[in-house]
Design a protein around this motif. Structure first.
Motif, PDB file in Angstrom:
ATOM      1  N   VAL A  95       0.840  -1.203   0.000  1.00 47.28           N
ATOM      2  CA  VAL A  95       0.000   0.000   0.000  1.00 47.28           C
ATOM      3  C   VAL A  95       0.871   1.247   0.000  1.00 47.28           C
ATOM      4  CG1 VAL A  95      -1.742   1.326   1.247  1.00 47.28           C
ATOM      5  CG2 VAL A  95      -1.919  -1.167   1.152  1.00 47.28           C
ATOM      6  N   ASN A  96       1.917   1.266   0.834  1.00 52.79           N
ATOM      7  CA  ASN A  96       2.810   2.426   0.866  1.00 52.79           C
ATOM      8  C   ASN A  96       3.482   2.649  -0.488  1.00 52.79           C
ATOM      9  OD1 ASN A  96       3.786   1.565   4.212  1.00 52.79           O
ATOM     10  ND2 ASN A  96       2.460   3.248   3.601  1.00 52.79           N
ATOM     11  N   MET A  97       3.826   1.558  -1.173  1.00 55.06           N
ATOM     12  CA  MET A  97       4.439   1.705  -2.496  1.00 55.06           C
ATOM     13  C   MET A  97       3.463   2.346  -3.479  1.00 55.06           C
ATOM     14  SD  MET A  97       6.493  -1.897  -2.909  1.00 55.06           S
ATOM     15  CE  MET A  97       7.496  -2.513  -1.539  1.00 55.06           C
ATOM     16  N   ALA A  98       2.224   1.866  -3.475  1.00 54.84           N
ATOM     17  CA  ALA A  98       1.209   2.454  -4.351  1.00 54.84           C
ATOM     18  C   ALA A  98       0.971   3.919  -3.990  1.00 54.84           C
ATOM     19  CB  ALA A  98      -0.087   1.656  -4.247  1.00 54.84           C
ATOM     20  N   ASP A  99       1.020   4.214  -2.701  1.00 57.29           N
ATOM     21  CA  ASP A  99       0.879   5.582  -2.188  1.00 57.29           C
ATOM     22  C   ASP A  99       2.010   6.464  -2.712  1.00 57.29           C
ATOM     23  OD1 ASP A  99       0.946   7.892  -0.612  1.00 57.29           O
ATOM     24  OD2 ASP A  99       0.390   6.871   1.225  1.00 57.29           O
ATOM     25  N   GLY A 100       3.249   6.031  -2.518  1.00 57.68           N
ATOM     26  CA  GLY A 100       4.404   6.804  -2.983  1.00 57.68           C
ATOM     27  C   GLY A 100       4.395   7.001  -4.483  1.00 57.68           C
ATOM     28  N   TYR A 101       3.994   5.956  -5.205  1.00 54.06           N
ATOM     29  CA  TYR A 101       3.890   6.034  -6.670  1.00 54.06           C
ATOM     30  C   TYR A 101       2.892   7.118  -7.066  1.00 54.06           C
ATOM     31  CZ  TYR A 101       2.663   4.514 -11.431  1.00 54.06           C
ATOM     32  OH  TYR A 101       2.411   4.461 -12.777  1.00 54.06           O
ATOM     33  N   ALA A 102       1.735   7.125  -6.406  1.00 48.00           N
ATOM     34  CA  ALA A 102       0.694   8.104  -6.730  1.00 48.00           C
ATOM     35  C   ALA A 102       1.132   9.521  -6.399  1.00 48.00           C
ATOM     36  CB  ALA A 102      -0.598   7.759  -5.979  1.00 48.00           C
ATOM     37  N   ARG A 103       1.776   9.703  -5.252  1.00 44.87           N
ATOM     38  CA  ARG A 103       2.204  11.057  -4.862  1.00 44.87           C
ATOM     39  C   ARG A 103       3.269  11.605  -5.795  1.00 44.87           C
ATOM     40  NH1 ARG A 103       2.416  11.628   1.736  1.00 44.87           N
ATOM     41  NH2 ARG A 103       1.494   9.602   2.207  1.00 44.87           N
ATOM     42  N   ALA A 104       4.201  10.747  -6.215  1.00 51.99           N
ATOM     43  CA  ALA A 104       5.311  11.209  -7.044  1.00 51.99           C
ATOM     44  C   ALA A 104       4.904  11.440  -8.495  1.00 51.99           C
ATOM     45  CB  ALA A 104       6.460  10.205  -6.986  1.00 51.99           C
ATOM     46  N   THR A 105       3.907  10.685  -8.982  1.00 53.04           N
ATOM     47  CA  THR A 105       3.538  10.771 -10.396  1.00 53.04           C
ATOM     48  C   THR A 105       2.241  11.533 -10.642  1.00 53.04           C
ATOM     49  OG1 THR A 105       2.256   8.699 -10.316  1.00 53.04           O
ATOM     50  CG2 THR A 105       4.623   8.525 -10.826  1.00 53.04           C
TER      51      THR A 105
ATOM     52  N   TYR B 156      11.922  22.351  -4.839  1.00 54.67           N
ATOM     53  CA  TYR B 156      11.743  23.296  -5.941  1.00 54.67           C
ATOM     54  C   TYR B 156      10.592  22.946  -6.883  1.00 54.67           C
ATOM     55  CZ  TYR B 156      16.466  24.528  -4.431  1.00 54.67           C
ATOM     56  OH  TYR B 156      17.550  24.895  -3.683  1.00 54.67           O
ATOM     57  N   GLU B 157      10.147  21.709  -6.846  1.00 57.69           N
ATOM     58  CA  GLU B 157       9.119  21.275  -7.781  1.00 57.69           C
ATOM     59  C   GLU B 157       8.023  20.512  -7.050  1.00 57.69           C
ATOM     60  OE1 GLU B 157      10.745  19.086 -11.045  1.00 57.69           O
ATOM     61  OE2 GLU B 157      12.378  20.516 -11.393  1.00 57.69           O
ATOM     62  N   PRO B 158       6.779  20.573  -7.558  1.00 59.52           N
ATOM     63  CA  PRO B 158       5.717  19.785  -6.945  1.00 59.52           C
ATOM     64  C   PRO B 158       5.993  18.290  -7.084  1.00 59.52           C
ATOM     65  CG  PRO B 158       4.976  20.799  -9.000  1.00 59.52           C
ATOM     66  CD  PRO B 158       6.301  21.392  -8.684  1.00 59.52           C
ATOM     67  N   ARG B 159       5.479  17.523  -6.154  1.00 60.92           N
ATOM     68  CA  ARG B 159       5.582  16.054  -6.111  1.00 60.92           C
ATOM     69  C   ARG B 159       7.000  15.562  -5.852  1.00 60.92           C
ATOM     70  NH1 ARG B 159       0.696  14.354  -7.176  1.00 60.92           N
ATOM     71  NH2 ARG B 159      -0.676  15.555  -8.540  1.00 60.92           N
ATOM     72  N   THR B 160       7.851  16.433  -5.308  1.00 57.69           N
ATOM     73  CA  THR B 160       9.201  15.987  -4.951  1.00 57.69           C
ATOM     74  C   THR B 160       9.428  16.020  -3.439  1.00 57.69           C
ATOM     75  OG1 THR B 160      10.131  18.207  -5.272  1.00 57.69           O
ATOM     76  CG2 THR B 160      10.156  16.730  -7.169  1.00 57.69           C
ATOM     77  N   SER B 161       8.358  16.233  -2.680  1.00 58.61           N
ATOM     78  CA  SER B 161       8.421  16.194  -1.217  1.00 58.61           C
ATOM     79  C   SER B 161       7.327  15.258  -0.722  1.00 58.61           C
ATOM     80  CB  SER B 161       8.212  17.597  -0.636  1.00 58.61           C
ATOM     81  OG  SER B 161       8.063  17.532   0.781  1.00 58.61           O
ATOM     82  N   ILE B 162       7.739  14.169  -0.063  1.00 60.48           N
ATOM     83  CA  ILE B 162       6.778  13.177   0.425  1.00 60.48           C
ATOM     84  C   ILE B 162       7.081  12.893   1.890  1.00 60.48           C
ATOM     85  CG2 ILE B 162       5.896  10.829   0.168  1.00 60.48           C
ATOM     86  CD1 ILE B 162       6.657  10.944  -2.784  1.00 60.48           C
ATOM     87  N   HIS B 163       6.056  12.917   2.727  1.00 58.92           N
ATOM     88  CA  HIS B 163       6.236  12.676   4.152  1.00 58.92           C
ATOM     89  C   HIS B 163       5.041  11.882   4.686  1.00 58.92           C
ATOM     90  CE1 HIS B 163       3.217  15.747   4.293  1.00 58.92           C
ATOM     91  NE2 HIS B 163       3.086  15.571   5.593  1.00 58.92           N
ATOM     92  N   ALA B 164       5.146  11.444   5.927  1.00 58.30           N
ATOM     93  CA  ALA B 164       4.066  10.685   6.566  1.00 58.30           C
ATOM     94  C   ALA B 164       3.030  11.654   7.128  1.00 58.30           C
ATOM     95  CB  ALA B 164       4.637   9.794   7.669  1.00 58.30           C
ATOM     96  N   SER B 165       1.958  11.888   6.385  1.00 56.79           N
ATOM     97  CA  SER B 165       0.931  12.839   6.813  1.00 56.79           C
ATOM     98  C   SER B 165       0.251  12.410   8.100  1.00 56.79           C
ATOM     99  CB  SER B 165      -0.123  12.998   5.712  1.00 56.79           C
ATOM    100  OG  SER B 165       0.414  13.614   4.581  1.00 56.79           O
ATOM    101  N   GLY B 166       0.056  11.113   8.260  1.00 56.70           N
ATOM    102  CA  GLY B 166      -0.636  10.604   9.437  1.00 56.70           C
ATOM    103  C   GLY B 166       0.261  10.441  10.650  1.00 56.70           C
TER     104      GLY B 166
END
Length: 562
Positions: free
Chosen positions: A60-70, A405-415
């Protein structure tokens, strides 16, 4: 000559057909007797890449990271009962972050649903469990409706407020032979001029008259791909831009008007209190970013959000503009271009002073780790995707001083859950093969999903892991010490992380100084192989000022009278 096998069209094929129609290119999961027909249909169709995780939580986390980055739909496939339950915690993270994700899970055979007879992998009430973890949970009840149900749940995941949607399919339905039916839809789209006409003239007047405007940019800006429009509006108005954690990258953080993710600082809050207008765009106003809503916002507040229920939920809005952030900002800019808007130069200078003040104040707390943040930003490409698990260094400077500097290049644990960073980074790297992905993690959280290192190695991902090893839960240590003057259950025995990483086909090294870190990061960036840099925090030395957790965290845990 072997007779060619004739494959009948099944529910599983209908599911895959809808995934392909939605543009799905990758799916993550763990194969099981309760999802094998779906896996086989994906194999036969041939266009969707399957990534085999080592656990449902990681998938699930992989699918999550994939969605956030792409920005694409994330898809995860799990088994029934325990498998679905393993996915639940990570689905909560995707829900908290508003990530568009489709969770396909099996169910027991339809005749045994809710009977409690002990069918293998049976769960007492799987649908309710998934409903509690997701935006919505749906059970397929009629195989002939598969295409319409799958299309509907995909739309649900992608409709604001975005979030994970779980679809459970009984195992006997997955192999059911059905008709391959065509479903066509007609969609009506509002024109830009019609949207602009809906924006109240009073709101436009408030914006024009404001001399100290502030824009608070949230994750909704990223989700709507509205960063260019947000920056244009900020420059038109000469507005200061504060970002939430999820909104990092909505404007380049080296922009002179970007204050960034510094709402925890009293000087930023004072600046906001003295503003005469707030324009919030796709902001959730989370408790940990507003000191549980004690932060004061200006009386004049224009809120832009795609979620109708977000308006006035945490802060009163003078005007609520409900719709897609990109389209609403375009319409607002169109209205303003018809007027005369003049940024105040002295105010822009004041924004710059605050920007420098909060960054300088934070830098003074870092001690030897100042070299780490500077080294990372100097070495790593501008479009590097930085994934941050919950750890001291990520919280203190990874989420603030490492410029995005760009959107979708910062990912963190929101929860706020620990341990999800590794699989999330793997998903981001799967989706963005040509970009550099760096994970910041602590040893305590890292061990929760450590097995997914093999998934990264199997996929030959050039992922760089920076692991801060202090043999324990560093954030909790500091909070406990401040609250109680003692510590409990926070010291952990660390494995030899270098040997562990090497056994999982990673290049790995342990370092004990800023100079060593910079040198090893350069090597990792150049070789483009799975790499881990283990930071020996005892050897590096302490920060100049210990991190005491979020503002007010220690005080909240001290004993007090009711």
């Amino acid at each position: 000559m072997k007779k060619q096998e004739i494959i009948e069209f099944t529910t599983a094929d209908a599911i895959v057909k809808e995934l392909v129609r939605a543009g799905v290119e990758a799916a993550f999961g763990v194969v099981s007797i309760h999802n094998m027909p779906i896996y086989d249909a994906i194999l036969r169709e041939g266009s969707i890449k399957l990534i085999c995780s080592r656990g449902e939580s990681g998938a699930v986390n992989m699918a999550d990271g994939y969605a956030r980055a792409t920005g694409k739909l994330g898809v995860v496939i799990t088994s029934t009962g325990t498998g679905a339950g393993n996915a639940a915690g990570s689905l909560v993270e995707a829900w908290s972050a508003g990530v568009p994700l489709l969770h396909l899970t099996g169910e027991v055979a339809s005749a045994y649903l809710g009977t409690g007879r002990g069918y293998i992998h049976e769960c007492k009430d799987q649908l309710s469990m998934m409903s509690g973890a997701c935006k919505k949970a749906v059970q397929l009840r009629n195989p002939e409706q598969t295409a319409s149900v799958v299309r509907k749940v995909i739309k649900e995941a992608l409709t604001a407020p975005m979030g994970p949607v779980s679809l459970e399919i009984p195992i006997d339905f997955q192999s059911a032979i059905i008709e391959d039916l065509s479903i066509e839809e007609v969609q009506l789209v509002a024109s830009q001029s019609s949207l602009a006409a809906l924006i109240p003239e009073q709101a436009v007047t408030k914006i024009i008259e404001a001399s100290r405007p502030v824009i608070w940019a949230g994750g909704g800006v990223i989700s709507a791909n509205a960063s260019k429009e947000l920056q244009k509006l900020a420059e038109m108005l000469g507005a200061a831009v504060i970002t939430s954690q999820s909104g990092k990258g909505s404007i380049p953080e080296d922009h002179k008007q970007c204050i960034g993710h510094f709402m925890a600082y009293e000087s930023t809050r004072e600046f906001l209190r003295n503003a005469d207008l707030l324009i919030s765009v796709g902001v959730r106003f989370r408790g940990n970013e507003t000191s549980n809503w004690k932060a004061v916002v200006p009386e004049e507040h224009i809120a832009i959000d795609a979620d109708l229920q977000a308006i006035n939920r945490n802060y009163k809005a003078t005007f609520g503009l409900v719709g897609d952030a990109k389209e609403m900002l375009k319409a607002l800019i169109q209205k303003l271009e018809e007027k005369s808007v003049s940024p105040v130069s002295t105010y822009i200078e004041e924004i710059g002073s605050l920007r420098n003040e909060v960054r300088g104040k934070l830098r003074k707390t870092l001690g030897p780790y100042e070299q780490f943040v500077d080294g990372m930003r100097d070495i790593l490409p501008r479009d590097t995707i930085l994934v941050r698990d919950v750890t001291v260094q990520a919280n203190v400077w990874g989420s603030r001083l490492f410029e995005i500097y760009e959107p979708r290049t910062s990912i963190h644990a929101s929860g706020g859950g620990i341990g999800q960073g590794l699989p999330t980074a793997i998903g981001a790297q799967i989706g963005c093969q040509d970009q550099t992905v760096v994970l910041m993690a602590g040893d305590g959280g890292f061990m929760l999903n450590v097995g997914e290192m093999v998934t990264a190695a199997e996929e030959k991902l050039p992922l760089i892991i920076v692991l801060f090893d202090d043999s324990g839960y560093g954030v909790l240590r500091n909070i406990q010490e401040a609250a109680y003057g003692r510590q409990v259950a926070v010291d952990l025995l660390s494995p030899d992380f270098v040997k562990l990483a090497q056994s999982m086909h990673f290049d790995a090294v342990r370092i004990g100084s800023g100079d060593e870190f910079v040198n090893e990061l350069k090597k990792a960036q150049e070789r483009r192989n799975p790499s881990m840099i283990v930071v020996d925090m005892e050897a590096v030395g302490p920060m100049a000022k210990p991190f005491g957790g979020p503002p007010g965290a220690a005080e909240a845990f001290k004993p007090k009278k009711r």
